[in-house]
Write an enzyme that holds these catalytic residues in place. Structure first.
Site, mmCIF file in Angstrom:
data_model
loop_
_atom_site.group_PDB
_atom_site.id
_atom_site.type_symbol
_atom_site.label_atom_id
_atom_site.label_comp_id
_atom_site.label_asym_id
_atom_site.label_seq_id
_atom_site.Cartn_x
_atom_site.Cartn_y
_atom_site.Cartn_z
ATOM 1 N N LYS A 160 37.222 38.055 43.637
ATOM 2 C CA LYS A 160 38.085 38.987 44.368
ATOM 3 C C LYS A 160 37.262 40.044 45.115
ATOM 4 C CE LYS A 160 40.556 39.801 40.575
ATOM 5 N NZ LYS A 160 39.998 38.783 39.662
ATOM 6 N N THR A 161 36.288 40.634 44.407
ATOM 7 C CA THR A 161 35.444 41.637 45.048
ATOM 8 C C THR A 161 34.663 41.011 46.200
ATOM 9 O OG1 THR A 161 35.192 42.675 42.883
ATOM 10 C CG2 THR A 161 33.682 43.392 44.610
ATOM 11 N N ASP B 160 40.333 47.671 43.108
ATOM 12 C CA ASP B 160 40.303 46.731 41.991
ATOM 13 C C ASP B 160 41.291 47.224 40.932
ATOM 14 O OD1 ASP B 160 39.457 44.515 40.668
ATOM 15 O OD2 ASP B 160 37.449 45.257 40.193
ATOM 16 N N THR C 4 44.510 41.204 37.988
ATOM 17 C CA THR C 4 44.322 39.992 37.199
ATOM 18 C C THR C 4 45.598 39.172 37.146
ATOM 19 O OG1 THR C 4 44.581 41.498 35.353
ATOM 20 C CG2 THR C 4 42.373 40.634 35.754
ATOM 21 N N ARG D 63 31.310 33.800 38.211
ATOM 22 C CA ARG D 63 30.507 34.869 37.607
ATOM 23 C C ARG D 63 29.836 34.377 36.333
ATOM 24 N NH1 ARG D 63 33.711 39.667 36.513
ATOM 25 N NH2 ARG D 63 32.980 40.445 38.502
#
Ligand code: ATP
Length: 334
Positions: A64-65, A109, A158, A217
């Site tokens: 997302k980032t 976020d 989320t 990640r």
């Protein structure tokens, strides 16, 4: 911290940043979101306007980032990063909004964790590019309207369901990020290994990808742990055996489950006879917050067919019993 949620150290963060793809082309997988997003961006470029507000939802670590950075880069505008928990007062948000430059991308976020007053201020800012600054208190309080330059909000959460309807409705585009396939994670790993100058063979890549819990990640993080292991053991080229030995050490199993994932399943089986049990009771049993269990552990367990959601609560599915080495109870699954 587990291998899934950990990695807050500055060095880890720096490497993570270095491995981020810089444009949509290098962003692996998520074909649907990528295609839709690229259309949204292309259209706003043609209109010469700032892009519509974008909501990105999905479990942690799916990009997302990274996508918010790519949106800013593709629109050729600056990016401001903040988060819901950092904005506790409407004033915090007003300060950020009023300092944005024209067209800037604001990434928020964990947007579902913003305070209520800030959230209400955001509604108006998103819709009319305007906020009301309240000056004074009680009967003497006055609202001073403040015009904002047009900006693009990229919100990340989320779970889109955690957002109040009025906020969700103000996003022009919602992209739901899915877990990555093993093949996609291999691509992520190949790219990262190239950047880190690491020698890994195909079997090594697929061993790491298979244990990465569908999450880039985690894939990158496991790659770094395997690199450490190989260095210490004097291994030049990482193969499946080296990868598997290294990752066994970090308690990431063959299915990619980490400690929290296994704790959830084990509690479900040993304390609640396989369920059904309510989510919050289950969370207490593993000593975690309900939201963490629901948004970090559960999505992957459901996708893997290990955990089921029923109207009466969570249940351990047959493969979960087998995976943890328990006999599947007779009669429960037909
Ligand atoms: P969180 O919600 O926890 O902040 P996130 O969804 O924002 O997580 P990112 O920080 O964007 O996740 O991504 C984590 C790491 O995974 C980054 O270092 C990035 O390099 C890598 N990554 C994520 N998505 C991709 C992708 N599609 N292709 C290649 N690398 C990716």
């Amino acid at each position: 911290p587990s291998i899934v949620t950990g990695g807050e150290e500055p060095e880890e963060r720096a490497i993570e940043a270095a491995l981020r793809p810089k444009n949509l082309h290098d962003f692996v997988g998520q074909h649907r979101v990528r295609k839709q997003l690229s259309l949204v961006l292309e259209a706003s470029r043609m209109r010469g306007r700032s892009a519509d507000h974008v909501l990105l939802s999905g479990p942690p670590g799916l990009g997302k980032t990274t996508l918010s950075m790519i949106i800013a880069a593709e629109m050729n505008v600056p990016l401001r990063i903040s988060s819901g928990p950092a904005i506790q007062h409407a004033g915090d948000l007003a300060a950020i909004l009023s300092s944005l430059s024209e067209g800037e991308v604001l990434f928020l976020d964990e947007i579902h964790r913003m305070s209520r007053p800030a959230e209400e201020m955001l509604y108006m800012a998103m819709e009319d590019f305007r906020v009301d600054i309240v000056v004074g208190k009680g009967a003497g309080a006055t609202a001073i309207p403040l015009e904002l330059p047009p900006f693009t909000l990229v919100g990340a959460t989320t779970r889109a369901g955690l957002l109040p309807g009025p906020l969700r409705d103000r996003f022009g585009f919602t992209g739901h990020l899915e877990f990555y396939s093993v093949e996609e994670l291999e691509l992520v790993l190949r790219r990262s290994a190239g950047l880190l100058d690491l020698k890994v063979n195909s079997a090594g890549f697929s061993e790491i990808a298979g244990r990465s819990r569908g999450t880039p990640r985690i894939a990158n993080r496991l790659l770094r742990r395997v690199r450490d292991w190989a260095l210490v053991h004097g291994i030049e080229q990482i193969d499946a055996r080296a990868a598997s030995a290294a990752l066994d050490m970090y308690e990431v199993d063959k299915r990619g489950l980490d400690r929290l994932d296994r704790a959830v399943l084990e509690a479900l089986i040993t304390k609640f006879g396989g369920g059904p049990v309510g989510l919050s009771t289950l969370a207490i049993a593993v000593g975690e917050e309900t939201e963490t269990v629901e948004t970090v552990a559960e999505p992957y367990l459901v996708r893997e067919g290990l955990l089921g959601r029923t109207p009466r609560g969570r249940i351990a599915l047959a493969p979960a019993w087998t995976h943890l080495g328990f006999a599947v109870p007779a009669g429960v699954f037909g």
